[in-house]
Design a protein around this motif. Structure first.
Motif, PDB file in Angstrom:
ATOM      1  N   LEU A 102     -49.391 -24.160  53.612  1.00 46.71           N
ATOM      2  CA  LEU A 102     -48.905 -25.495  53.920  1.00 46.71           C
ATOM      3  C   LEU A 102     -48.351 -26.232  52.704  1.00 46.71           C
ATOM      4  O   LEU A 102     -47.669 -27.236  52.851  1.00 46.71           O
ATOM      5  CB  LEU A 102     -50.062 -26.334  54.504  1.00 46.71           C
ATOM      6  CG  LEU A 102     -50.718 -25.799  55.775  1.00 46.71           C
ATOM      7  CD1 LEU A 102     -51.913 -26.668  56.147  1.00 46.71           C
ATOM      8  CD2 LEU A 102     -49.718 -25.766  56.925  1.00 46.71           C
ATOM      9  N   LEU A 103     -48.660 -25.737  51.500  1.00 49.58           N
ATOM     10  CA  LEU A 103     -48.312 -26.469  50.289  1.00 49.58           C
ATOM     11  C   LEU A 103     -47.244 -25.746  49.475  1.00 49.58           C
ATOM     12  O   LEU A 103     -47.316 -24.532  49.277  1.00 49.58           O
ATOM     13  CB  LEU A 103     -49.560 -26.663  49.420  1.00 49.58           C
ATOM     14  CG  LEU A 103     -50.750 -27.345  50.102  1.00 49.58           C
ATOM     15  CD1 LEU A 103     -51.924 -27.424  49.138  1.00 49.58           C
ATOM     16  CD2 LEU A 103     -50.379 -28.729  50.599  1.00 49.58           C
ATOM     17  N   TRP A 104     -46.294 -26.513  48.989  1.00 46.50           N
ATOM     18  CA  TRP A 104     -45.242 -25.943  48.147  1.00 46.50           C
ATOM     19  C   TRP A 104     -45.732 -25.851  46.705  1.00 46.50           C
ATOM     20  O   TRP A 104     -46.015 -26.859  46.066  1.00 46.50           O
ATOM     21  CB  TRP A 104     -43.978 -26.806  48.204  1.00 46.50           C
ATOM     22  CG  TRP A 104     -43.199 -26.651  49.473  1.00 46.50           C
ATOM     23  CD1 TRP A 104     -43.076 -27.555  50.487  1.00 46.50           C
ATOM     24  CD2 TRP A 104     -42.425 -25.513  49.858  1.00 46.50           C
ATOM     25  NE1 TRP A 104     -42.290 -27.052  51.484  1.00 46.50           N
ATOM     26  CE2 TRP A 104     -41.871 -25.799  51.133  1.00 46.50           C
ATOM     27  CE3 TRP A 104     -42.157 -24.280  49.265  1.00 46.50           C
ATOM     28  CZ2 TRP A 104     -41.056 -24.899  51.808  1.00 46.50           C
ATOM     29  CZ3 TRP A 104     -41.348 -23.378  49.945  1.00 46.50           C
ATOM     30  CH2 TRP A 104     -40.805 -23.690  51.198  1.00 46.50           C
ATOM     31  N   THR A 105     -45.823 -24.632  46.211  1.00 44.91           N
ATOM     32  CA  THR A 105     -46.106 -24.362  44.802  1.00 44.91           C
ATOM     33  C   THR A 105     -44.844 -23.772  44.184  1.00 44.91           C
ATOM     34  O   THR A 105     -43.889 -23.409  44.891  1.00 44.91           O
ATOM     35  CB  THR A 105     -47.257 -23.361  44.658  1.00 44.91           C
ATOM     36  OG1 THR A 105     -46.854 -22.106  45.262  1.00 44.91           O
ATOM     37  CG2 THR A 105     -48.517 -23.868  45.354  1.00 44.91           C
ATOM     38  N   ARG A 106     -44.831 -23.653  42.867  1.00 43.39           N
ATOM     39  CA  ARG A 106     -43.657 -23.032  42.225  1.00 43.39           C
ATOM     40  C   ARG A 106     -43.482 -21.596  42.710  1.00 43.39           C
ATOM     41  O   ARG A 106     -42.350 -21.134  42.912  1.00 43.39           O
ATOM     42  CB  ARG A 106     -43.817 -23.073  40.706  1.00 43.39           C
ATOM     43  CG  ARG A 106     -43.765 -24.462  40.106  1.00 43.39           C
ATOM     44  CD  ARG A 106     -43.883 -24.424  38.597  1.00 43.39           C
ATOM     45  NE  ARG A 106     -45.122 -23.773  38.189  1.00 43.39           N
ATOM     46  CZ  ARG A 106     -45.400 -23.376  36.958  1.00 43.39           C
ATOM     47  NH1 ARG A 106     -44.506 -23.566  35.995  1.00 43.39           N
ATOM     48  NH2 ARG A 106     -46.549 -22.798  36.670  1.00 43.39           N
ATOM     49  N   ALA A 107     -44.602 -20.909  42.929  1.00 43.48           N
ATOM     50  CA  ALA A 107     -44.518 -19.525  43.397  1.00 43.48           C
ATOM     51  C   ALA A 107     -43.912 -19.459  44.798  1.00 43.48           C
ATOM     52  O   ALA A 107     -43.116 -18.560  45.106  1.00 43.48           O
ATOM     53  CB  ALA A 107     -45.913 -18.886  43.390  1.00 43.48           C
ATOM     54  N   GLU A 108     -44.288 -20.417  45.673  1.00 40.37           N
ATOM     55  CA  GLU A 108     -43.727 -20.428  47.026  1.00 40.37           C
ATOM     56  C   GLU A 108     -42.240 -20.769  46.999  1.00 40.37           C
ATOM     57  O   GLU A 108     -41.454 -20.234  47.776  1.00 40.37           O
ATOM     58  CB  GLU A 108     -44.484 -21.429  47.904  1.00 40.37           C
ATOM     59  CG  GLU A 108     -45.809 -20.902  48.436  1.00 40.37           C
ATOM     60  CD  GLU A 108     -45.628 -19.712  49.368  1.00 40.37           C
ATOM     61  OE1 GLU A 108     -44.547 -19.573  49.967  1.00 40.37           O
ATOM     62  OE2 GLU A 108     -46.559 -18.908  49.490  1.00 40.37           O
ATOM     63  N   VAL A 109     -41.849 -21.672  46.100  1.00 39.08           N
ATOM     64  CA  VAL A 109     -40.421 -22.001  45.973  1.00 39.08           C
ATOM     65  C   VAL A 109     -39.651 -20.783  45.462  1.00 39.08           C
ATOM     66  O   VAL A 109     -38.555 -20.473  45.941  1.00 39.08           O
ATOM     67  CB  VAL A 109     -40.222 -23.207  45.040  1.00 39.08           C
ATOM     68  CG1 VAL A 109     -38.725 -23.466  44.813  1.00 39.08           C
ATOM     69  CG2 VAL A 109     -40.886 -24.448  45.621  1.00 39.08           C
ATOM     70  N   ALA A 110     -40.237 -20.080  44.492  1.00 34.00           N
ATOM     71  CA  ALA A 110     -39.589 -18.868  43.977  1.00 34.00           C
ATOM     72  C   ALA A 110     -39.428 -17.834  45.079  1.00 34.00           C
ATOM     73  O   ALA A 110     -38.390 -17.167  45.170  1.00 34.00           O
ATOM     74  CB  ALA A 110     -40.421 -18.294  42.823  1.00 34.00           C
ATOM     75  N   ALA A 111     -40.456 -17.694  45.924  1.00 35.99           N
ATOM     76  CA  ALA A 111     -40.388 -16.734  47.025  1.00 35.99           C
ATOM     77  C   ALA A 111     -39.312 -17.141  48.022  1.00 35.99           C
ATOM     78  O   ALA A 111     -38.595 -16.291  48.568  1.00 35.99           O
ATOM     79  CB  ALA A 111     -41.749 -16.630  47.715  1.00 35.99           C
ATOM     80  N   PRO A 137     -45.641 -32.668  41.590  1.00 32.29           N
ATOM     81  CA  PRO A 137     -46.821 -32.232  42.343  1.00 32.29           C
ATOM     82  C   PRO A 137     -47.687 -33.426  42.723  1.00 32.29           C
ATOM     83  O   PRO A 137     -48.036 -34.243  41.869  1.00 32.29           O
ATOM     84  CB  PRO A 137     -47.549 -31.296  41.357  1.00 32.29           C
ATOM     85  CG  PRO A 137     -47.094 -31.741  40.014  1.00 32.29           C
ATOM     86  CD  PRO A 137     -45.685 -32.223  40.186  1.00 32.29           C
ATOM     87  N   GLN A 138     -48.013 -33.549  44.011  1.00 29.26           N
ATOM     88  CA  GLN A 138     -48.814 -34.660  44.501  1.00 29.26           C
ATOM     89  C   GLN A 138     -49.817 -34.158  45.526  1.00 29.26           C
ATOM     90  O   GLN A 138     -49.582 -33.161  46.209  1.00 29.26           O
ATOM     91  CB  GLN A 138     -47.932 -35.740  45.137  1.00 29.26           C
ATOM     92  CG  GLN A 138     -46.910 -36.333  44.184  1.00 29.26           C
ATOM     93  CD  GLN A 138     -46.043 -37.377  44.854  1.00 29.26           C
ATOM     94  OE1 GLN A 138     -46.522 -38.183  45.632  1.00 29.26           O
ATOM     95  NE2 GLN A 138     -44.757 -37.349  44.556  1.00 29.26           N
ATOM     96  N   ARG A 139     -50.938 -34.873  45.629  1.00 32.00           N
ATOM     97  CA  ARG A 139     -51.948 -34.513  46.618  1.00 32.00           C
ATOM     98  C   ARG A 139     -51.520 -35.067  47.972  1.00 32.00           C
ATOM     99  O   ARG A 139     -51.358 -36.282  48.126  1.00 32.00           O
ATOM    100  CB  ARG A 139     -53.311 -35.087  46.231  1.00 32.00           C
ATOM    101  CG  ARG A 139     -54.459 -34.563  47.090  1.00 32.00           C
ATOM    102  CD  ARG A 139     -55.750 -35.224  46.662  1.00 32.00           C
ATOM    103  NE  ARG A 139     -56.057 -34.946  45.269  1.00 32.00           N
ATOM    104  CZ  ARG A 139     -56.670 -33.839  44.850  1.00 32.00           C
ATOM    105  NH1 ARG A 139     -57.047 -32.926  45.719  1.00 32.00           N
ATOM    106  NH2 ARG A 139     -56.908 -33.651  43.565  1.00 32.00           N
TER     107      ARG A 139
END
Length: 348
Positions: A102-111, A137-139
């Motif tokens: 559910l959360l966008w991380t740098r790794a998910e954006v790269a993927a 990045p925010q909660r």
């Protein structure tokens, strides 16, 4: 003779490839990575990156790409692609965009970039793109599937403004109320320590929980009670009577969630009898983010978890009371709970 201060990025692509292959060959024959970095006058980080790439993908990982690029890194994203990616991140979760979670991380954006454009970018580069798009990045705020958007709009545009107008016309007071519990297993925050060494802090292995009920207003007033066990009708009525007494002469408009205890028949009857002292209003269902007391609860949990190590319920209750007593003396901090975007509607 060893070359001095060679920047591998400044030599021709074929020479770069030859250098990588000679370094990897030396490590393969038994030379340590540190020794190889010294002999070939390159950084240990480069040696490590080349060696790991070789182990993962073999000799092809050492081949030169186009001039000015590291192996495996493609050209920069066009402006059109950047806009499309930013739009996806803002409008969809990774799972909805073909990824995971559910959360966008740098790794998910790269993927996502790899799936969509077959371009491989490093995590630092992804971070630079994200910041250039105005993202950080925010909660996130949790939002229940069962939430009714129409009810939320009605609350923000009609119901709450009407409550506020009536309270002002009567010379009354608006309070927000919520209950919460703090467990002995509450998660700790972060602390600075030596990289790679996870710190160990002493905490009890017992499991226990202490509850609190609090009411606040946007002028910084805070009322609370700390208790053990479940929320009973008697406990709730006692707290309501305290609020009505504290504001004697002013009608209290109390905003609460739709907890069963708040809607119990005994509570409804008591409120009818005390209508000139206090009246209860209900937030829309499944919308805790509209209640500023949620922020007070979160603040209390963090403070107790990070600054106290209660060994039992009595110590936990004492730590909660101490924190809330401090907040009662800091009205500006209580007012700050009304500054988050989701609850600024309640700040006026």
């Amino acid at each position: 003779m060893r070359l001095e201060n060679v920047d591998a990025r400044r030599i021709p692509p074929q020479a770069q490839e030859d250098l990588r292959r000679r370094v990897v060959s030396a490590v393969e024959r038994g030379m340590s990575q540190v020794e190889a970095a010294e002999v070939f006058d390159v950084s240990t980080r480069s040696v490590s990156r080349w060696w790991n790439a070789f182990r993962r993908k073999g000799s092809k990982a050492l081949a030169s790409g186009k001039p000015g690029q590291r192996p495996g890194v493609q050209k920069a994203l066009s402006k059109a692609r950047q806009k499309a990616l930013c739009r996806t991140i803002l409008q969809q979760t990774p799972a909805q965009a073909g990824g995971e979670g559910l959360l966008w991380t740098r790794a998910e954006v790269a993927a996502l970039i790899m799936r969509r454009y077959r371009i491989r970018l490093s995590l630092p580069t992804i971070g630079k793109y994200l910041r250039s798009w105005g993202l950080s990045p925010q909660r996130p705020v949790r939002r229940a599937y069962e939430q009714n958007p129409a009810a939320i709009r009605a609350w923000l545009t009609e119901t709450y403004p009407a409550i506020l107008a009536k309270a002002k016309a009567e010379g009354g007071i608006v309070l927000w109320l919520d209950e919460s519990g703090i467990s002995s297993t509450a998660e700790l925050g972060t602390t600075w320590t030596i990289t790679g060494q996870t710190p160990v802090l002493p905490k009890t292995g017992q499991r226990f929980r202490v509850n609190l009920m609090a009411a606040i207003n946007n002028q910084g007033r805070l009322h609370f009670t700390v208790y053990q066990g479940s929320l009973t009708v008697a406990r709730y009525l006692a707290f309501l009577d305290r609020l009505a007494t504290d504001y004697a002469g002013s009608r209290v408009h109390l905003i609460a969630d739709q907890h069963p205890t708040h809607k119990a028949k005994t509570v409804t009857s008591w409120l009818a009898e005390n209508d000139q002292r206090i009246v209860q209003h209900f937030l829309p269902g499944y919308a805790p983010e509209l209640n500023p007391v949620e922020l007070l609860n979160g603040d209390t949990k963090r403070e107790v978890a990070n600054k106290a190590a209660p060994r039992n319920r009595l110590a936990m209750a004492a730590a909660i009371r101490a924190h809330l007593h401090r907040l009662q003396k800091q009205p500006t901090r209580v007012i700050s709970f009304f500054h988050k975007p989701e609850v600024t509607y309640a700040a006026a």
